[in-house]
Design a protein around this motif. Structure first.
Motif, short mmCIF file in Angstrom:
data_model
loop_
_atom_site.label_atom_id
_atom_site.label_comp_id
_atom_site.label_asym_id
_atom_site.label_seq_id
_atom_site.Cartn_x
_atom_site.Cartn_y
_atom_site.Cartn_z
N THR A 205 52.80 -20.26 80.96
CA THR A 205 52.68 -21.09 81.83
C THR A 205 51.22 -21.82 81.30
O THR A 205 50.82 -22.78 81.40
N ILE A 206 50.36 -20.91 81.01
CA ILE A 206 49.17 -21.53 80.46
C ILE A 206 48.72 -22.75 78.94
O ILE A 206 48.70 -23.56 78.99
N ILE A 207 49.83 -21.62 78.41
CA ILE A 207 50.58 -22.77 77.09
C ILE A 207 50.84 -24.34 76.98
O ILE A 207 50.71 -25.37 76.69
N MET A 208 52.36 -23.86 78.60
CA MET A 208 52.02 -25.25 78.57
C MET A 208 51.72 -27.04 79.44
O MET A 208 51.81 -27.53 79.43
N PHE A 209 50.40 -26.13 79.77
CA PHE A 209 48.84 -27.27 79.97
C PHE A 209 48.45 -27.85 79.15
O PHE A 209 47.68 -28.48 79.69
N ASN A 210 48.71 -27.00 77.68
CA ASN A 210 47.61 -27.19 76.87
C ASN A 210 47.99 -27.23 75.51
O ASN A 210 48.81 -25.53 75.14
N GLU A 211 49.30 -28.24 75.06
CA GLU A 211 49.66 -28.18 73.80
C GLU A 211 49.02 -28.84 72.62
O GLU A 211 50.46 -28.64 71.26
N ILE A 212 47.52 -28.38 72.90
CA ILE A 212 47.23 -29.48 71.56
C ILE A 212 47.36 -28.01 70.73
O ILE A 212 46.66 -28.16 69.79
N GLN A 213 46.94 -26.82 70.67
CA GLN A 213 47.32 -26.23 70.05
C GLN A 213 48.59 -25.18 69.83
O GLN A 213 49.00 -23.71 69.85
N LEU A 214 49.52 -25.21 71.02
CA LEU A 214 50.96 -25.48 70.69
C LEU A 214 51.46 -24.60 69.86
O LEU A 214 51.33 -23.14 69.71
N ASP A 215 51.45 -24.73 68.63
CA ASP A 215 52.79 -24.53 67.26
C ASP A 215 51.72 -22.94 66.98
O ASP A 215 52.00 -22.07 66.78
N ARG A 216 50.03 -23.63 66.90
CA ARG A 216 49.40 -21.82 66.41
C ARG A 216 49.80 -20.99 67.53
O ARG A 216 49.52 -19.63 67.18
N ILE A 217 49.57 -20.67 69.08
CA ILE A 217 50.14 -20.17 69.42
C ILE A 217 50.77 -19.24 69.89
O ILE A 217 51.11 -18.13 70.30
N LEU A 218 52.13 -20.03 69.84
CA LEU A 218 52.96 -19.25 69.95
C LEU A 218 53.59 -18.14 68.82
O LEU A 218 54.02 -17.65 68.83
N PHE A 219 53.29 -19.25 67.17
CA PHE A 219 53.35 -18.17 66.37
C PHE A 219 52.28 -16.63 66.29
O PHE A 219 53.01 -16.18 66.00
N TRP A 220 51.61 -16.94 66.83
CA TRP A 220 50.57 -15.86 67.63
C TRP A 220 51.06 -14.76 68.40
O TRP A 220 51.52 -13.48 67.84
N LEU A 221 51.34 -15.46 69.50
CA LEU A 221 52.16 -15.08 70.18
C LEU A 221 53.85 -14.27 69.80
O LEU A 221 53.95 -12.83 70.32
N ALA A 222 54.27 -14.54 68.94
CA ALA A 222 55.28 -13.60 68.24
C ALA A 222 54.90 -12.27 67.42
O ALA A 222 55.86 -11.51 67.23
N GLY A 223 53.37 -12.30 66.89
CA GLY A 223 53.05 -11.13 65.84
C GLY A 223 53.41 -11.77 64.69
O GLY A 223 54.08 -11.84 64.37
N SER A 224 51.81 -12.20 64.62
CA SER A 224 52.23 -12.09 63.20
C SER A 224 50.85 -11.83 62.27
O SER A 224 49.76 -11.79 62.86
N VAL A 225 50.88 -11.62 60.59
CA VAL A 225 49.60 -10.97 59.80
C VAL A 225 50.27 -12.61 59.28
O VAL A 225 48.82 -11.83 58.20
#
Length: 333
Positions: free
Chosen positions: A165-185
């Motif tokens: 929900t937080i991400i939906m209201f702020n799409e500026i960093q969407l790609d970076r945050i979604l990749f981070w949320l999936a767990g990435s090194v």
């Protein structure tokens, strides 16, 4: 279990970890030889290959090793504290709580540094742990282990929905945050490795000194009291270490699940029930597991990379279902 078997288990784990670290540095979209890796360390010449090795592959490997060790040791401590084979930072919602608060801070303050993000993850992880424990204890004590796990999964789903929900209201960093949320090194830098080193090394060393207390706690409260164990102090200190290890890892890599669930079971099978051995072996095996998962993630959809959290989920979900079913059958006997 004989001592030679334990020595062989330790030696094999250490050797495999060293090999996996070399492969982690070597393999990827560009493959480097061992001689090239050695030259980049001792005879750095500023070439493209040396820069990639020093600034991309080395920090990524260090981050992966520390993240795997942190999550595995945190899971082992949680299983000792709760005497619950289903316990882990991911299953009990600690990773999701840390991620939710970290994402909230990233959206509110996009310039937040990795060092500051750690504290947000600590707060989120601690709050999630308290909520899960409070809700689970509201049930009757029958099947308490399963109730804790199911409550953790429910809280994890709720926190994940909050994060989305937080991400939906702020799409500026969407790609970076979604990749981070999936767990990435992927794309981890020396600054991320430095944050992990700063928090992980002291926390892991303290965790290893708690091996005896963890072994006593795993025997049950009555026996632990009889052996002179101060339950509240021991549990509180272990819980603090779990939150530090899981929180700092989530702040750097995002929520990577199931490492803390799988690895302690492997360590106990290899070295027995003494947590003075289980905890350090869990660190070795956790680092190894995450390195192997990261190597696999590089080739699933080559040349693109899959977040390592997806790979660990593919491995860990069937394992969790198996443990939950076995635990419920044991409770009926």
């Amino acid at each position: 279990m004989t001592n030679p078997f334990r020595i062989a288990a330790w030696g094999t784990a250490a050797a495999m970890l060293l090999i996996a670290m070399v492969l982690s540095v070597s393999l990827g979209s560009t493959i480097f030889s061992v001689s090239m890796i050695v030259d980049s360390i001792f005879h750095f010449d500023g070439s493209r290959d040396h820069i990639i090795l020093r600034n991309v592959r080395f920090p990524r490997t260090i981050v992966t090793v520390l993240a795997g060790a942190n999550l595995a040791v945190a899971g082992a401590l949680m299983q000792a504290i709760t005497r619950n084979v289903l316990a882990s930072p991911g299953i009990f919602g600690i990773n999701s709580g840390a991620a939710a608060v970290a994402v909230l801070l990233m959206v509110i303050y996009p310039q937040v540094t990795s060092s500051n993000l750690v504290f947000a993850a600590f707060v989120g992880g601690a709050c999630a742990a308290l909520i899960v424990y409070a809700m689970a204890t509201a049930f009757k004590q029958t099947h308490m282990a399963v109730h804790l796990a199911l409550t953790g999964v429910a809280i994890q789903a709720m926190l994940s929905a909050f994060t989305q929900t937080i991400i939906m209201f702020n799409e500026i960093q969407l790609d970076r945050i979604l990749f981070w949320l999936a767990g990435s090194v992927s794309s981890r830098k020396w600054e991320h490795a430095a944050v992990l080193l700063k928090w992980s090394i002291p926390a892991l060393l303290v965790a290893f000194t708690l091996g005896r207390s963890a072994s006593v706690l795993s025997l049950g409260d009555s026996l632990a009291k009889g052996l002179g164990q101060r339950l509240a102090l021991a549990r509180g200190l272990m819980a603090l270490i779990v939150i530090v290890l899981a929180g700092v890892t989530v702040s750097v890599t995002g929520p990577i699940g199931f490492v803390g669930l799988i690895v302690p079971h492997i360590a106990r099978q290899l070295t027995g029930l003494d947590y003075r051995s289980v905890l350090p072996l869990s660190a070795l095996c956790g680092a190894l597991l995450l390195l192997l998962a990261d190597l696999l993630s590089r080739y699933i959809v080559f040349p693109y990379e899959t977040p390592v959290g997806i790979v660990t989920a593919l491995i860990g979900t069937p394992f969790f279902i198996y443990l939950a079913r076995r635990r419920k059958k044991e409770a009926k006997i």
